[in-house]
Design a protein around this motif. Structure first.
Motif, PDB file in Angstrom:
ATOM      1  N   ALA A  30       1.241   2.752  10.323  1.00 44.15           N
ATOM      2  CA  ALA A  30       2.002   2.166   9.188  1.00 44.15           C
ATOM      3  C   ALA A  30       0.924   0.412   9.344  1.00 44.15           C
ATOM      4  O   ALA A  30       0.782  -0.105   8.592  1.00 44.15           O
ATOM      5  N   VAL A  31       1.161   0.600  10.437  1.00 44.40           N
ATOM      6  CA  VAL A  31      -0.012  -0.977  10.886  1.00 44.40           C
ATOM      7  C   VAL A  31      -0.913   0.061  11.096  1.00 44.40           C
ATOM      8  O   VAL A  31      -1.810  -1.199  10.169  1.00 44.40           O
ATOM      9  N   LEU A  32      -2.074   1.196  11.328  1.00 47.40           N
ATOM     10  CA  LEU A  32      -2.904   1.059  11.026  1.00 47.40           C
ATOM     11  C   LEU A  32      -3.715   0.850   9.275  1.00 47.40           C
ATOM     12  O   LEU A  32      -4.567   0.723   8.944  1.00 47.40           O
ATOM     13  N   LEU A  33      -2.534   1.862   8.311  1.00 46.60           N
ATOM     14  CA  LEU A  33      -2.505   1.708   6.875  1.00 46.60           C
ATOM     15  C   LEU A  33      -2.769   0.410   6.621  1.00 46.60           C
ATOM     16  O   LEU A  33      -3.161  -0.044   4.945  1.00 46.60           O
ATOM     17  N   GLY A  34      -1.099  -0.171   6.468  1.00 42.12           N
ATOM     18  CA  GLY A  34      -1.289  -2.054   6.232  1.00 42.12           C
ATOM     19  C   GLY A  34      -2.664  -3.029   6.572  1.00 42.12           C
ATOM     20  O   GLY A  34      -2.866  -3.106   5.683  1.00 42.12           O
ATOM     21  N   CYS A  35      -3.087  -2.217   8.108  1.00 42.41           N
ATOM     22  CA  CYS A  35      -4.074  -3.159   8.594  1.00 42.41           C
ATOM     23  C   CYS A  35      -5.073  -3.252   7.435  1.00 42.41           C
ATOM     24  O   CYS A  35      -6.312  -3.730   7.101  1.00 42.41           O
ATOM     25  N   ALA A  36      -5.760  -1.556   7.755  1.00 37.53           N
ATOM     26  CA  ALA A  36      -7.341  -1.281   6.939  1.00 37.53           C
ATOM     27  C   ALA A  36      -6.753  -1.494   5.350  1.00 37.53           C
ATOM     28  O   ALA A  36      -8.230  -1.994   4.739  1.00 37.53           O
ATOM     29  N   ALA A  37      -5.930  -1.368   4.762  1.00 40.81           N
ATOM     30  CA  ALA A  37      -4.977  -1.886   3.627  1.00 40.81           C
ATOM     31  C   ALA A  37      -5.716  -3.699   2.814  1.00 40.81           C
ATOM     32  O   ALA A  37      -6.391  -3.920   2.813  1.00 40.81           O
ATOM     33  N   SER A  38      -5.252  -4.265   3.616  1.00 39.69           N
ATOM     34  CA  SER A  38      -4.997  -5.052   3.796  1.00 39.69           C
ATOM     35  C   SER A  38      -6.438  -6.155   3.905  1.00 39.69           C
ATOM     36  O   SER A  38      -6.895  -7.187   3.272  1.00 39.69           O
ATOM     37  N   PHE A  39      -6.998  -5.469   4.918  1.00 40.73           N
ATOM     38  CA  PHE A  39      -8.611  -5.714   5.014  1.00 40.73           C
ATOM     39  C   PHE A  39      -9.746  -5.788   3.396  1.00 40.73           C
ATOM     40  O   PHE A  39     -10.173  -6.113   3.290  1.00 40.73           O
ATOM     41  N   GLU A  40      -8.956  -4.610   2.990  1.00 42.99           N
ATOM     42  CA  GLU A  40     -10.557  -4.393   2.220  1.00 42.99           C
ATOM     43  C   GLU A  40      -8.913  -5.351   0.919  1.00 42.99           C
ATOM     44  O   GLU A  40     -10.826  -5.631  -0.046  1.00 42.99           O
ATOM     45  N   ASP A  41      -8.215  -4.909   0.817  1.00 41.03           N
ATOM     46  CA  ASP A  41      -7.551  -6.289  -0.172  1.00 41.03           C
ATOM     47  C   ASP A  41      -8.609  -7.493  -0.393  1.00 41.03           C
ATOM     48  O   ASP A  41      -8.911  -8.001  -1.791  1.00 41.03           O
ATOM     49  N   LEU A  42      -8.222  -7.721   0.530  1.00 42.71           N
ATOM     50  CA  LEU A  42      -8.742  -9.826   0.982  1.00 42.71           C
ATOM     51  C   LEU A  42     -10.245  -9.587   0.704  1.00 42.71           C
ATOM     52  O   LEU A  42     -10.556 -10.946   0.238  1.00 42.71           O
ATOM     53  N   ARG A  43     -10.678  -8.812   1.645  1.00 43.43           N
ATOM     54  CA  ARG A  43     -12.476  -9.200   2.109  1.00 43.43           C
ATOM     55  C   ARG A  43     -13.016  -8.238   0.078  1.00 43.43           C
ATOM     56  O   ARG A  43     -13.726  -9.198  -0.140  1.00 43.43           O
ATOM     57  N   ARG A  44     -12.741  -7.215  -0.618  1.00 41.62           N
ATOM     58  CA  ARG A  44     -13.290  -6.778  -1.160  1.00 41.62           C
ATOM     59  C   ARG A  44     -12.347  -6.883  -3.122  1.00 41.62           C
ATOM     60  O   ARG A  44     -13.229  -6.412  -4.516  1.00 41.62           O
ATOM     61  N   ARG A  45     -11.072  -7.616  -3.188  1.00 42.57           N
ATOM     62  CA  ARG A  45     -10.363  -7.243  -3.653  1.00 42.57           C
ATOM     63  C   ARG A  45     -10.249  -6.208  -5.005  1.00 42.57           C
ATOM     64  O   ARG A  45     -10.200  -5.218  -5.767  1.00 42.57           O
ATOM     65  N   ALA A  46     -10.545  -4.436  -3.224  1.00 40.82           N
ATOM     66  CA  ALA A  46     -10.121  -3.506  -4.550  1.00 40.82           C
ATOM     67  C   ALA A  46      -9.393  -2.707  -2.927  1.00 40.82           C
ATOM     68  O   ALA A  46      -9.795  -2.454  -1.700  1.00 40.82           O
ATOM     69  N   ILE A  47      -8.974  -1.208  -3.435  1.00 44.30           N
ATOM     70  CA  ILE A  47      -8.126  -0.976  -1.831  1.00 44.30           C
ATOM     71  C   ILE A  47      -8.931   0.411  -2.153  1.00 44.30           C
ATOM     72  O   ILE A  47      -8.825   0.653  -2.403  1.00 44.30           O
TER      73      ILE A  47
END
Length: 139
Positions: free
Chosen positions: A8-25
């Motif tokens: 759950a931590v890995l999923l959340g970190c990867a998705a949040s990083f992508e969403d904040l950086r690219r505005r997409a997951i």
């Protein structure tokens, strides 16, 4: 930390990083979370675990589908909710959604207060934090 918690931590970190950086997951992130949840629960509880995880994914998808239809959420966020649902199960995903809502609202208020010109807030951080809190609440 448990294997489920780590996933759950890995999923959340990867998705949040992508969403904040690219505005997409990226789809591969959500697919990895979904597959991880289904495999983990199948390995730990067999067919019952698979069904429980699949229902959790369906609940995550169904809870956020109206927001997607209304244009308030992107498809990546919708798929992320399904992935977290596969990890947390139905009741855990409902709790995560309830916890993510005020977190997302606080993010929106901060954006308005600082007059950030944005059409929509990246919802992955709120959803991830809600999922993590739901997982911690399970014990």
């Amino acid at each position: 930390m448990s294997v489920l918690g780590s996933m759950a931590v890995l999923l959340g970190c990867a998705a949040s990083f992508e969403d904040l950086r690219r505005r997409a997951i990226a789809n591969w992130i959500n697919l990895a979370g979904l597959a991880g949840g289904l495999i983990y629960h199948t390995a730990s509880r067999g067919a019952v675990g698979l069904a429980w995880s699949a229902v959790g994914a369906a609940v995550g998808f169904a809870v956020f589908l109206p927001f997607y239809w209304l244009g308030g959420m992107g498809g990546g966020d919708l798929k992320l909710a399904a992935a977290f649902g596969a990890l947390l199960g139905p009741s855990g995903m409902l709790l995560a959604a309830l916890l993510a809502a005020p977190i997302g609202a606080m993010m929106a208020v901060v954006c308005l207060a600082w007059k950030w010109r944005t059409r929509a807030i990246p919802y992955a951080p709120a959803l991830s934090l809600g999922a993590w809190l739901a997982l911690v609440g399970r014990g």
